[in-house]
Design a protein around this motif. Structure first.
Motif, short mmCIF file in Angstrom:
data_model
loop_
_atom_site.label_atom_id
_atom_site.label_comp_id
_atom_site.label_asym_id
_atom_site.label_seq_id
_atom_site.Cartn_x
_atom_site.Cartn_y
_atom_site.Cartn_z
N ALA A 5 43.89 32.44 38.96
CA ALA A 5 42.90 33.35 39.54
C ALA A 5 41.95 33.85 38.45
O ALA A 5 40.73 33.92 38.65
CB ALA A 5 43.59 34.52 40.22
N ARG A 6 42.50 34.18 37.30
CA ARG A 6 41.66 34.66 36.19
C ARG A 6 40.71 33.56 35.71
O ARG A 6 39.51 33.79 35.52
CB ARG A 6 42.58 35.14 35.05
CG ARG A 6 41.83 35.75 33.89
CD ARG A 6 42.78 36.43 32.93
NE ARG A 6 43.75 35.53 32.35
CZ ARG A 6 45.05 35.51 32.63
NH1 ARG A 6 45.55 36.35 33.48
NH2 ARG A 6 45.85 34.66 32.04
N VAL A 7 41.24 32.35 35.53
CA VAL A 7 40.41 31.24 35.06
C VAL A 7 39.28 30.96 36.06
O VAL A 7 38.11 30.83 35.68
CB VAL A 7 41.26 29.97 34.84
CG1 VAL A 7 40.37 28.77 34.53
CG2 VAL A 7 42.27 30.17 33.72
N LEU A 8 39.62 30.91 37.35
CA LEU A 8 38.61 30.57 38.36
C LEU A 8 37.53 31.65 38.46
O LEU A 8 36.35 31.35 38.56
CB LEU A 8 39.27 30.35 39.73
CG LEU A 8 40.18 29.11 39.84
CD1 LEU A 8 40.83 29.06 41.21
CD2 LEU A 8 39.40 27.83 39.57
N ALA A 9 37.96 32.92 38.43
CA ALA A 9 36.98 34.02 38.52
C ALA A 9 35.99 33.93 37.35
O ALA A 9 34.80 34.17 37.50
CB ALA A 9 37.69 35.37 38.51
N ARG A 10 36.50 33.52 36.18
CA ARG A 10 35.63 33.43 35.01
C ARG A 10 34.77 32.17 35.04
O ARG A 10 33.59 32.22 34.70
CB ARG A 10 36.48 33.49 33.74
CG ARG A 10 37.07 34.87 33.52
CD ARG A 10 38.02 34.89 32.36
NE ARG A 10 38.54 36.23 32.11
CZ ARG A 10 39.49 36.50 31.22
NH1 ARG A 10 40.02 35.53 30.51
NH2 ARG A 10 39.89 37.74 31.05
N LEU A 11 35.37 31.05 35.41
CA LEU A 11 34.59 29.79 35.47
C LEU A 11 33.37 29.96 36.35
O LEU A 11 32.29 29.49 36.04
CB LEU A 11 35.46 28.66 36.01
CG LEU A 11 36.40 27.92 35.07
CD1 LEU A 11 37.25 26.93 35.85
CD2 LEU A 11 35.63 27.20 33.97
N TYR A 12 33.56 30.66 37.50
CA TYR A 12 32.46 30.85 38.45
C TYR A 12 31.71 32.16 38.19
O TYR A 12 30.80 32.50 38.92
CB TYR A 12 33.00 30.84 39.88
CG TYR A 12 33.38 29.47 40.38
CD1 TYR A 12 32.48 28.71 41.13
CD2 TYR A 12 34.62 28.93 40.10
CE1 TYR A 12 32.81 27.45 41.59
CE2 TYR A 12 34.98 27.66 40.56
CZ TYR A 12 34.07 26.92 41.31
OH TYR A 12 34.42 25.67 41.77
N ASN A 13 32.16 32.91 37.20
CA ASN A 13 31.56 34.22 36.86
C ASN A 13 31.41 35.08 38.12
O ASN A 13 30.35 35.63 38.41
CB ASN A 13 30.20 34.03 36.18
CG ASN A 13 29.78 35.28 35.42
OD1 ASN A 13 30.62 36.05 34.97
ND2 ASN A 13 28.48 35.49 35.29
N HIS A 45 40.97 30.28 46.80
CA HIS A 45 41.64 29.13 47.41
C HIS A 45 40.65 27.98 47.60
O HIS A 45 40.96 26.82 47.31
CB HIS A 45 42.26 29.55 48.76
CG HIS A 45 43.25 28.55 49.24
ND1 HIS A 45 44.54 28.49 48.77
CD2 HIS A 45 43.13 27.53 50.11
CE1 HIS A 45 45.17 27.49 49.34
NE2 HIS A 45 44.34 26.89 50.18
N GLU A 46 39.43 28.32 48.07
CA GLU A 46 38.42 27.26 48.28
C GLU A 46 38.09 26.57 46.96
O GLU A 46 37.97 25.35 46.89
CB GLU A 46 37.13 27.88 48.84
CG GLU A 46 37.22 28.19 50.32
CD GLU A 46 36.03 29.02 50.81
OE1 GLU A 46 36.13 29.52 51.93
OE2 GLU A 46 35.03 29.19 50.06
N ARG A 47 37.95 27.36 45.90
CA ARG A 47 37.59 26.78 44.61
C ARG A 47 38.74 25.94 44.04
O ARG A 47 38.51 24.87 43.47
CB ARG A 47 37.19 27.90 43.64
CG ARG A 47 35.83 28.42 44.00
CD ARG A 47 35.46 29.71 43.36
NE ARG A 47 34.11 30.08 43.77
CZ ARG A 47 33.58 31.27 43.61
NH1 ARG A 47 34.29 32.24 43.07
NH2 ARG A 47 32.35 31.50 44.00
N ALA A 48 39.95 26.45 44.22
CA ALA A 48 41.11 25.68 43.74
C ALA A 48 41.17 24.34 44.48
O ALA A 48 41.49 23.30 43.89
CB ALA A 48 42.39 26.48 43.96
N GLU A 49 40.84 24.35 45.75
CA GLU A 49 40.86 23.12 46.58
C GLU A 49 39.76 22.15 46.12
O GLU A 49 40.00 20.95 45.96
CB GLU A 49 40.63 23.54 48.05
CG GLU A 49 40.56 22.41 49.03
CD GLU A 49 41.93 21.99 49.54
OE1 GLU A 49 42.66 22.88 50.01
OE2 GLU A 49 42.24 20.79 49.45
#
Ligand code: SF4
Length: 290
Positions: free
Chosen positions: A104-112, A127-131
């Protein structure tokens, strides 16, 4: 085991657990007390109860073979979306997106993205981004790598952005400020007062009733502060449980101290085989090994 418990703690116990319970049938066959005792030190005892219920369901419904599809996995007790995805991805290398705290931390940062991750909108986006990002041909390695990225480079306080292997894809401008959370809960301080009542018959302990967090486990009997005020203090102990910072005061009670129906004297020789939470076991060891 790794839900809520650190990797070093799990590593120290995993091999022993797997030798003791190599199959669902082995865990299904023992009584609850044996399972609880074997889990000692890992905490969050609901997990071992759920694990045993799952093992029994696997024996009854699937002949002891672990199911390999999402619907059958989610129908088992204690297995929700995350655990089903973890089993599918890590055990069977099937494409299932996984979002734990690190991811969750990595994804929030990758997408800022400042959307709070503890809201339904935040969870849906994660969830959408992980998918979308999931590696279809090797989901096992991909999910493990994403988690490890969060543990090693994209850490919560000091992200190592200059060395990060995915830096060129990352849009974070102030990574330390992400992920955003709506509800930040401060730990609550609690105190309790316990008694140490040792007689020729044994040590007075209380078995935790069904429906409580530590159901089936034994603990030192608790009393009100005022009822132990006149008793000598043996020691105090501080520990953390979930969001609580606990301070326990242990008082020595005389042999004629009133006991409750839920409490029982346990012979000292039986204490090692009884399931107890780690702080209680630690205290017991200190006091019986003196
Ligand atoms: S560049 Fe920094 S913020 Fe972005 S994923 Fe890597 S460590 Fe995290």
């Amino acid at each position: 085991m790794l839900q809520q418990t650190t990797i070093p703690t799990v590593l120290a116990r995993y091999g022993e657990w797997m030798r003791r319970f190599p199959t669902p049938a082995a865990l299904a066959a023992v009584d609850e007390q044996t399972a609880l005792r074997s889990w000692e030190g890992l905490g969050y005892y609901r997990r071992v109860r759920a694990l045993q219920a799952t093992a029994r369901a696997i024996v009854q419904l699937h002949g002891g073979e672990f199911p390999t599809d999402e619907v059958a996995l989610k129908a088992l007790p204690g297995i929700g979306e995350y655990t089903a995805a973890a089993v599918l991805s890590f055990a069977y290398n099937k494409p299932a997106p996984l979002v734990d705290a690190n991811v969750a931390r990595v994804l929030a940062r990758l997408y800022n993205d400042p959307t709070p991750i503890d809201t339904s909108a935040g969870r849906r986006l994660l969830h959408e981004r992980a998918e979308v990002l999931l590696h279809r041909s090797n989901p096992r390695a991909y999910n493990a790598a994403l988690m490890e990225l969060g543990q090693t480079y994209c850490t919560s306080t000091k992200p190592r952005c200059t060395e990060c292997p995915v830096r060129r894809y990352c849009r974070a401008t102030e990574p330390e400020s992400l992920p955003a959370k709506k509800n930040h809960v401060e730990p609550t301080a609690v105190q309790h007062w316990d008694i140490w009542l040792l007689t020729d018959t044994g040590l007075l302990l209380e078995k935790q009733p069904e429906g409580t967090r530590h159901a089936g486990m034994y603990r030192f009997p608790q009393r009100s502060r005022s009822s132990v005020a006149a008793l000598p203090l043996i020691c105090s102990q501080k520990y953390a449980v979930t969001r609580y910072k606990v301070t326990r005061y242990l008082h020595r009670a005389p042999a004629d101290f009133p006991t409750l129906p839920s409490e029982t004297f346990v012979p000292l020789s039986l204490l090692p085989s009884l399931p107890m939470a780690s702080p209680d076991r630690k205290l017991l060891k200190q006091l019986t090994e003196k």
